[in-house]
Design a protein around this motif. Structure first.
Motif: not given
Length: 235
Positions: A41-44, A61-63, A122-133
């Motif tokens: 999975c990818v953290v972005i 973009i950093g991941a 791959s699925p994506l993960l982020a902190f406050h993912a709604g904004f990044d998405r």
């Protein structure tokens, strides 16, 4: 027919080679039924010119990938997108991105194509993912005419779900970094923030397994129930 032709001209202008690369991208897949952190999975983390989802711009973009239960430092992506708009102004300097750095960045079509090729399904993960998405989805649609469909999970929701005793319901990344005593060398930089978010995600995955959540699918179900509960409490 003339109106349709006009709309096509107004859309992203890709070369035949770029269009072929876009069409070769793998289809997204459902969340894994294996233990969290086992499959890639990818953290972005994104740096943007502001927080307006309709008008602000994606700057970098950093991941980093998580797989086999750990952070794969050999599997990272970092890119600053080219911008020559002086109107972006001083607001971008918090990210360490000067006008010169942005002007020397990667051409957006190539940068975003390379990111999608690296991301794969791959699925994506982020902190406050709604904004990044939403920001990433809009950028990919405008630049490539591409619809991002990879699943997204929010580490900012996982943390209070799995750690209610911490009393940090709406905390930021710094709050959880401090709570777990993580080492942070740099903040407000896409790659550095992605890395510390990945460290936090690994802690969340370990806690999820200890709490009987044995897959990303199960974790998403628990998150959905937690969201509904939070919405009910807000009324």
């Amino acid at each position: 027919m003339r109106a349709l032709a006009w709309l096509r001209r107004r859309g992203p202008q890709l070369s035949s080679e770029q269009q072929a690369r876009l069409e070769r991208l793998p289809a997204p897949v459902a969340l894994s039924e294996r233990p969290p952190g086992r499959d890639r999975c990818v953290v972005i983390d994104l740096e943007t010119s502001g927080f307006d989802l309709q008008n602000d711009q994606l700057l970098s973009i950093g991941a980093v990938a998580i797989s086999d239960g750990g952070i794969d430092l050999a599997d990272q992506f970092e890119c600053t997108l080219q911008h020559c708009d002086p109107g972006l102004g001083a607001s971008v300097l918090i990210h360490g991105l000067s006008p010169g750095t942005l002007a020397a960045g990667r051409e957006p079509v190539e940068a975003q194509l390379e990111f999608l090729e690296w991301l794969g399904n791959s699925p994506l993960l982020a902190f406050h993912a709604g904004f990044d998405r939403q920001m990433l989805t809009r950028a990919l649609r405008q630049t490539l005419g591409y619809r991002l469909a990879n699943p997204f999970l929010d580490v900012a929701e996982m943390a209070p779900l799995l750690n209610p005793e911490a009393g940090i319901l709406h905390g930021g990344l710094d709050d959880w970094v401090q709570h777990f005593g993580l080492q942070v060398l740099q903040r407000h930089h896409a790659s550095a923030d992605a890395l510390v978010t990945a460290e936090l995600a690994l802690i969340m995955f370990s806690q999820a397994r200890r709490q009987g959540i044995d897959s990303l699918t199960g974790l998403e179900r628990r998150l959905a129930a937690w969201r509904r509960n939070q919405q009910g409490l807000s009324f």
